[in-house]
Motif scaffolding. Structure first.
Motif, PDB file in Angstrom:
ATOM      1  N   GLY A   1     -10.133   6.459  19.092  1.00 53.71           N
ATOM      2  CA  GLY A   1     -10.630   5.260  19.534  1.00 53.71           C
ATOM      3  C   GLY A   1     -10.888   3.759  18.579  1.00 53.71           C
ATOM      4  N   ASP A   2     -10.752   5.154  17.657  1.00 50.26           N
ATOM      5  CA  ASP A   2     -11.034   3.876  16.217  1.00 50.26           C
ATOM      6  C   ASP A   2     -10.118   3.010  15.585  1.00 50.26           C
ATOM      7  OD1 ASP A   2     -13.716   4.576  15.517  1.00 50.26           O
ATOM      8  OD2 ASP A   2     -13.655   6.453  14.840  1.00 50.26           O
ATOM      9  N   ARG A   3     -10.149   2.552  14.702  1.00 47.19           N
ATOM     10  CA  ARG A   3      -8.567   1.557  14.371  1.00 47.19           C
ATOM     11  C   ARG A   3      -8.433   2.077  13.074  1.00 47.19           C
ATOM     12  NH1 ARG A   3     -10.233  -4.578  16.503  1.00 47.19           N
ATOM     13  NH2 ARG A   3      -9.611  -3.536  19.124  1.00 47.19           N
ATOM     14  N   VAL A   4      -7.590   2.802  12.486  1.00 46.42           N
ATOM     15  CA  VAL A   4      -7.076   3.718  11.304  1.00 46.42           C
ATOM     16  C   VAL A   4      -6.223   3.119  10.368  1.00 46.42           C
ATOM     17  CG1 VAL A   4      -7.981   5.589  11.793  1.00 46.42           C
ATOM     18  CG2 VAL A   4      -5.999   4.805  12.321  1.00 46.42           C
ATOM     19  N   VAL A   5      -6.264   3.634   8.670  1.00 42.54           N
ATOM     20  CA  VAL A   5      -4.887   2.689   8.102  1.00 42.54           C
ATOM     21  C   VAL A   5      -4.173   4.508   8.164  1.00 42.54           C
ATOM     22  CG1 VAL A   5      -4.431   2.409   6.162  1.00 42.54           C
ATOM     23  CG2 VAL A   5      -5.742   0.981   7.249  1.00 42.54           C
ATOM     24  N   VAL A   6      -3.013   4.941   8.620  1.00 44.48           N
ATOM     25  CA  VAL A   6      -2.563   5.495   7.583  1.00 44.48           C
ATOM     26  C   VAL A   6      -1.095   6.161   6.932  1.00 44.48           C
ATOM     27  CG1 VAL A   6      -1.180   8.005   9.473  1.00 44.48           C
ATOM     28  CG2 VAL A   6      -3.038   6.555  10.390  1.00 44.48           C
ATOM     29  N   LYS A   7      -1.296   6.854   6.005  1.00 48.89           N
ATOM     30  CA  LYS A   7      -0.160   6.497   5.260  1.00 48.89           C
ATOM     31  C   LYS A   7       0.698   8.184   5.520  1.00 48.89           C
ATOM     32  CE  LYS A   7       0.897   6.790   0.568  1.00 48.89           C
ATOM     33  NZ  LYS A   7       1.048   6.640  -1.178  1.00 48.89           N
ATOM     34  N   THR A   8       1.788   8.144   5.864  1.00 51.26           N
ATOM     35  CA  THR A   8       2.777   9.150   5.976  1.00 51.26           C
ATOM     36  C   THR A   8       3.648   9.502   4.704  1.00 51.26           C
ATOM     37  OG1 THR A   8       4.939   8.158   5.801  1.00 51.26           O
ATOM     38  CG2 THR A   8       3.277   7.783   7.884  1.00 51.26           C
ATOM     39  N   ILE A   9       4.306  10.901   4.107  1.00 47.84           N
ATOM     40  CA  ILE A   9       4.884  11.575   3.446  1.00 47.84           C
ATOM     41  C   ILE A   9       5.961  11.115   3.370  1.00 47.84           C
ATOM     42  CG2 ILE A   9       4.109  13.779   3.799  1.00 47.84           C
ATOM     43  CD1 ILE A   9       6.428  14.653   4.987  1.00 47.84           C
ATOM     44  N   GLU A  10       6.572   9.560   4.132  1.00 50.32           N
ATOM     45  CA  GLU A  10       7.377   8.863   3.953  1.00 50.32           C
ATOM     46  C   GLU A  10       7.518   7.953   2.716  1.00 50.32           C
ATOM     47  OE1 GLU A  10      10.680  10.027   4.261  1.00 50.32           O
ATOM     48  OE2 GLU A  10      10.519  11.704   5.318  1.00 50.32           O
ATOM     49  N   GLY A  11       5.705   7.037   2.501  1.00 50.20           N
ATOM     50  CA  GLY A  11       5.444   6.308   2.209  1.00 50.20           C
ATOM     51  C   GLY A  11       5.540   5.205   2.769  1.00 50.20           C
ATOM     52  N   GLU A  12       5.249   4.970   4.595  1.00 49.77           N
ATOM     53  CA  GLU A  12       5.129   4.299   5.149  1.00 49.77           C
ATOM     54  C   GLU A  12       3.269   4.524   5.296  1.00 49.77           C
ATOM     55  OE1 GLU A  12       6.490   2.438   9.628  1.00 49.77           O
ATOM     56  OE2 GLU A  12       6.524   4.962   9.144  1.00 49.77           O
ATOM     57  N   VAL A  13       2.875   3.120   5.229  1.00 52.89           N
ATOM     58  CA  VAL A  13       1.223   2.691   5.561  1.00 52.89           C
ATOM     59  C   VAL A  13       1.206   1.738   6.344  1.00 52.89           C
ATOM     60  CG1 VAL A  13      -0.734   1.635   4.785  1.00 52.89           C
ATOM     61  CG2 VAL A  13       1.282   3.105   3.237  1.00 52.89           C
TER      62      VAL A  13
ATOM     63  N   ALA B   1       0.772  -1.201   0.094  1.00 53.90           N
ATOM     64  CA  ALA B   1      -0.512   0.121   0.131  1.00 53.90           C
ATOM     65  C   ALA B   1       0.781   1.420   0.196  1.00 53.90           C
ATOM     66  CB  ALA B   1      -0.694  -0.150   1.477  1.00 53.90           C
ATOM     67  N   GLY B   2       2.152   1.100   0.520  1.00 50.43           N
ATOM     68  CA  GLY B   2       2.645   2.603   0.090  1.00 50.43           C
ATOM     69  C   GLY B   2       3.293   3.001  -1.151  1.00 50.43           C
ATOM     70  N   SER B   3       2.863   1.816  -2.042  1.00 53.70           N
ATOM     71  CA  SER B   3       3.761   1.912  -2.792  1.00 53.70           C
ATOM     72  C   SER B   3       3.241   3.197  -3.780  1.00 53.70           C
ATOM     73  CB  SER B   3       4.027   0.496  -3.316  1.00 53.70           C
ATOM     74  OG  SER B   3       5.033  -0.132  -2.973  1.00 53.70           O
ATOM     75  N   GLN B   4       3.738   3.064  -4.972  1.00 49.36           N
ATOM     76  CA  GLN B   4       3.352   5.203  -5.249  1.00 49.36           C
ATOM     77  C   GLN B   4       2.655   3.706  -6.836  1.00 49.36           C
ATOM     78  OE1 GLN B   4       3.867   7.654  -5.558  1.00 49.36           O
ATOM     79  NE2 GLN B   4       5.430   6.834  -4.361  1.00 49.36           N
ATOM     80  N   GLY B   5       1.063   4.358  -7.435  1.00 49.89           N
ATOM     81  CA  GLY B   5      -0.070   4.006  -8.310  1.00 49.89           C
ATOM     82  C   GLY B   5      -1.038   3.090  -7.746  1.00 49.89           C
ATOM     83  N   PHE B   6      -1.222   3.433  -6.166  1.00 49.42           N
ATOM     84  CA  PHE B   6      -2.017   2.530  -5.842  1.00 49.42           C
ATOM     85  C   PHE B   6      -3.030   3.570  -5.434  1.00 49.42           C
ATOM     86  CE2 PHE B   6       0.748  -1.029  -5.518  1.00 49.42           C
ATOM     87  CZ  PHE B   6      -0.107  -2.225  -6.224  1.00 49.42           C
TER      88      PHE B   6
END
Length: 210
Positions: free
Chosen positions: A155-167, A94-99
């Motif tokens: 308290g919610d479970r979340v998916v986060v993407k950083t500017i460094e590309g980490e998900v 998910a952290g890769s480009q193009g998704f």
């Protein structure tokens, strides 16, 4: 909205189709015979429990069925909603480009797809968990359904993407206009702290195959 009872009903109907009890279906799939028992469908605290993706996959393989057939059982009498294909990738990809586009919506032609009933967000997508970094909440092979447009609360479970590309998948502990605190789901991993300008997007997990 998809309910726990819809999935369990589908398993029961699949068992009946092959002349099996719920216990017989589990045994045929190489699972503990009690896996699909009524008592296993709720936690000790009385909370409804989802069957795992792995157990459903083993059942389909053992009976020679496919996912579309199972979805038809989910949509059977007493179930509601429509089926549509939801984009799917592994969390590690998910952290890769193009998704994802700049708004955090799935884009490009590299996604797989899975059929899923009654998804409330047309931009929803699914991630397959890999590794042990999110145990015991999410295990290797679990699927999580993620909604970019869902409201997010503490308290919610979340998916986060950083500017460094980490998900990453975390629990939202606190968010202000400038900072965000994320609690790790696996106690062996450290909690994470970011400035908001380090975050590209944050999406809420609305369902998991547990």
């Amino acid at each position: 909205m998809l309910k726990h009872a819809d999935i369990w009903r589908a398993l029961d109907r699949l068992a009946q189709e092959y002349g099996l009890s719920a216990s017989g279906l589990a045994k045929k799939a190489g699972l503990d015979p009690t896996t699909f028992n009524k008592s296993k469908r709720v936690t000790r605290e009385g909370k409804a429990r989802w069957p795992s993706t792995e157990s459903i996959a083993k059942v389909l393989e053992a009976t020679g069925s496919n996912l579309n057939e199972f979805i038809n059982y989910v949509q059977g009498e007493g179930a509601r909603g429509v089926i549509r294909n939801v984009p799917l990738i592994g969390l590690a990809q998910a952290g890769s480009q193009g998704f994802f586009d700049d708004a955090g919506y799935p884009t490009g032609g590299s996604w797989d797809e899975i059929p899923f009933p009654d998804v409330p967000d047309s931009n929803a997508y699914a991630l397959e968990i890999t590794g042990a970094s999110m145990e015991p909440v999410y295990r290797d092979g679990d699927l999580v359904l993620v909604s970019p447009n869902a409201n997010i609360r503490r308290g919610d479970r979340v998916v986060v993407k950083t500017i460094e590309g980490e998900v990453m998948a975390k629990q939202l502990r606190r968010r202000s206009a400038r900072k965000i605190e994320l609690q790790s789901l696996n106690p062996d991993y450290e909690d994470r702290f970011f400035e908001m300008d380090e975050i590209v997007w944050i999406h809420r997990i609305i369902w998991a195959s547990q």
